[in-house]
Design an enzyme around this catalytic site. Structure first.
Site, mmCIF file in Angstrom:
data_model
loop_
_atom_site.group_PDB
_atom_site.id
_atom_site.type_symbol
_atom_site.label_atom_id
_atom_site.label_comp_id
_atom_site.label_asym_id
_atom_site.label_seq_id
_atom_site.Cartn_x
_atom_site.Cartn_y
_atom_site.Cartn_z
ATOM 1 C CD GLU A 52 -2.978 -0.826 2.378
ATOM 2 O OE1 GLU A 52 -2.649 -0.183 3.378
ATOM 3 O OE2 GLU A 52 -4.107 -1.309 2.244
ATOM 4 C CD GLU A 111 -4.169 -5.754 3.968
ATOM 5 O OE1 GLU A 111 -4.910 -4.974 4.593
ATOM 6 O OE2 GLU A 111 -2.946 -5.601 3.873
ATOM 7 C CD1 TRP A 144 -1.875 -0.766 10.663
ATOM 8 C CD2 TRP A 144 0.237 -0.690 11.391
ATOM 9 N NE1 TRP A 144 -1.112 -1.603 9.871
ATOM 10 C CE2 TRP A 144 0.180 -1.566 10.298
ATOM 11 C CE3 TRP A 144 1.471 -0.491 12.016
ATOM 12 C CZ2 TRP A 144 1.300 -2.250 9.820
ATOM 13 C CZ3 TRP A 144 2.584 -1.169 11.532
ATOM 14 C CH2 TRP A 144 2.484 -2.030 10.455
HETATM 15 C C1 BG6 Z 1 -4.574 -2.103 5.574
HETATM 16 C C2 BG6 Z 1 -3.184 -2.455 6.024
HETATM 17 O O1 BG6 Z 1 -4.557 -0.836 5.009
HETATM 18 O O2 BG6 Z 1 -5.565 -2.010 6.529
HETATM 19 C C3 BG6 Z 1 -3.143 -3.306 7.275
HETATM 20 O O3 BG6 Z 1 -2.441 -3.053 5.003
HETATM 21 C C4 BG6 Z 1 -4.127 -2.747 8.286
HETATM 22 O O4 BG6 Z 1 -1.851 -3.334 7.766
HETATM 23 C C5 BG6 Z 1 -5.526 -2.828 7.694
HETATM 24 O O5 BG6 Z 1 -4.078 -3.349 9.545
HETATM 25 C C6 BG6 Z 1 -6.588 -2.319 8.648
HETATM 26 O O6 BG6 Z 1 -6.353 -0.986 8.967
HETATM 27 P P1 BG6 Z 1 -6.604 -0.401 10.386
HETATM 28 O O7 BG6 Z 1 -6.108 0.994 10.345
HETATM 29 O O8 BG6 Z 1 -8.069 -0.501 10.577
HETATM 30 O O9 BG6 Z 1 -5.815 -1.269 11.284
#
Ligand code: BG6
Length: 474
Positions: A160, A375, A430
């Site tokens: 990403e 994903e 995160w």
């Molecule tokens: C994607 C990332 O954008 O979204 C993942 O590649 C991330 O690493 C996932 O965990 C979900 O995002 P968030 O901010 O809801 O944890």
């Protein structure tokens, strides 16, 4: 015989591994950030779901859930911990063991080289804006390719670029925590694409059978109306989050109109080098990884404001009422809101049809490139009920609806070759920490063994895959 669709789940090194300083691993920018005062919550990925010690159990559970593929990332700082470029054999060994487990069950690994977690020594020199980053990345990538070769049939260079650069330099919720810095956003984005191309150049030298791709975060932009002003907003939003990744990655060059638009925005492009553009031209991807969560719904920018918010602290009250994900660039576009579309508790639209639009539009612009949905998932607040179960009906509903549109696009001829639920187990999300859970498998963070409990969605997915594969065989 028809080619088997890959169906599995995904994770990433910093989010899942833990063991942040074990067996010779160096620190990454995420270790540094999480251990610093800038991390106001104090929550870290130091242990997380401890995939480092639970990989065998986690991969066994994938296999028992009928999954035939696993997307994970390698921690760059485990392999090349320091600036001296000395390779950490124990780091290589760890992923060898992960691959052994995958092979034991016939699970196809799909492996990303960097999923946000740059080594700290790169971070100190300017992170993605450090112009030496692409040579460092190419070196690290070549170590990985030479060591694992065709044991890994699917490699991904960068996860990403758009979302990573966006959070690093515009929202400021990821390190180096800069806000509204469009100049560095562009510079970082350019360097990421040079990283992608130089890694592919190393990869091609080895003549492997494996394939290499990149993972894109955003889907194509959309609007509620088709007026010229709305269409213009859509185009600008695509410049902003799609075209700068996908054009160089797939076509090998940036289109003229895009370059003119960013120049007109006042971005200084003196970081662009002719020799990089040559490398990009020669080194394009074999497949596209496309993450699918939501759409970019935009309208013309009438606010005159440039501002960005995501689901981070302060915008994350879990009610879905005030929390919004928004982006606006003066003169270009701003986020629109469709009153008929539900938002999740973090202010993100739940709009399954975006999966179809994303995949069909990719085909429209880029032809038959193989696409893996790398994903797709639903974040929720969750707990174990009195029966010891996690009844995540909302996730099942989400996945079922998104899969409907993905399979429809596939049936209509989009070259979709794989699908990954984000994520296999709960993990560190995160800046959302551990409360926002995405896993098919619940992790009890209170339990000293980090007990794994398959959620209802795990069993639902197991059955979905079984039926899908049975239909394919008949
Ligand atoms: C994607 C990332 O954008 O979204 C993942 O590649 C991330 O690493 C996932 O965990 C979900 O995002 P968030 O901010 O809801 O944890």
């Amino acid at each position: 015989m028809k080619e088997k669709m890959l169906m599995g789940s995904a994770s990433a090194a910093y989010q899942a591994e833990g063991a942040w300083n074990q067996d010779g691993k160096g620190a990454s920018i995420w270790d540094d950030f999480c251990h610093s005062e800038a991390n106001e919550t104090g929550i870290t990925g130091d242990v997380s779901c401890d995939f480092y010690h639970h990989y065998a159990e986690d991969i066994r559970m994938m296999a028992e859930g009928n999954q035939n593929t696993f997307r994970f990332s390698i921690s760059w700082s485990r392999i090349v911990p320091k600036e001296d470029r000395v390779v950490n054999e124990k780091g290589l060994e760890f992923y060898d063991k992960v691959l052994d487990e995958c092979e034991k069950y016939g699970i196809i690994p799909n492996v990303t080289l960097v999923h946000y977690d740059l080594p700290d020594y790169i971070g100190r020199k300017g992170g993605w804006c450090y112009d030496g980053v692409s040579d460092e990345f190419a070196y690290y990538a070549s170590v990985v390719f030479k060591h694992y070769g065709d044991r890994i049939p699917l490699y991904v260079t960068v996860n990403e670029p758009n979302h990573n650069a966006y959070c690093d330099y515009l929202v400021g919720n990821y390190p180096p925590n800069e806000k509204n810095n469009l100049q560095d956003y562009a510079h970082c984005g350019y360097n990421m694409m040079v990283c992608n191309a130089k890694a592919i150049m190393e990869f091609r030298k080895l003549n492997l059978k494996a394939k290499i791709g990149i993972v894109q975060g955003a889907g194509p932009s959309q609007s509620l109306y088709e007026t010229p002003e709305y269409q213009q907003a859509v185009k600008y939003c695509d410049y902003f989050c799609n075209d700068w990744v996908l054009d160089p990655a797939i076509l090998g060059y940036y289109k003229e109109d895009f370059v003119e638009a960013i120049k007109a925005k006042g971005i200084d492009l003196s970081f662009v080098k002719k020799e990089d553009l040559e490398i990009m031209k020669e080194n394009t991807i074999d497949f596209l990884g496309q993450n699918i969560y939501s759409r970019n719904l935009v309208k013309p920018n009438t606010s005159g404001v440039t501002a960005f918010t995501v689901n981070n602290k302060g915008n994350n009250d879990g009610t879905g009422k005030t929390a919004r994900e928004t982006r606006a660039i003066e003169g270009w576009f701003e986020t629109d809101r469709d009153p008929n579309t539900k938002l999740n508790p973090w202010g993100r639209e739940i709009y399954p049809r975006c999966a179809y639009v994303t995949l069909t539009k990719r085909k429209e612009r880029y032809g038959d490139i193989p696409i893996y949905v790398t994903e797709n998932g639903h974040g929720m607040y969750e707990s174990v009920d009195d029966n010891g179960e996690v009844n995540d009906e909302a996730r099942i509903d989400f996945l079922e609806n998104y899969l409907y549109w993905i399979m429809k696009a596939k049936e209509e001829g989009v070259n979709v070759k794989g699908y990954y639920v984000w994520s296999n187990t709960d993990l560190y999300s995160w800046i959302n920490g551990y409360k926002k859970r995405y896993g098919l498998v619940f992790v009890d963070y209170e339990d000293k063994n980090l007990k794994r409990i398959p959620k209802k969605s795990y069993y639902w997915y197991k059955e979905y895959i079984r039926k899908y594969m049975d239909n394919m065989d008949n």
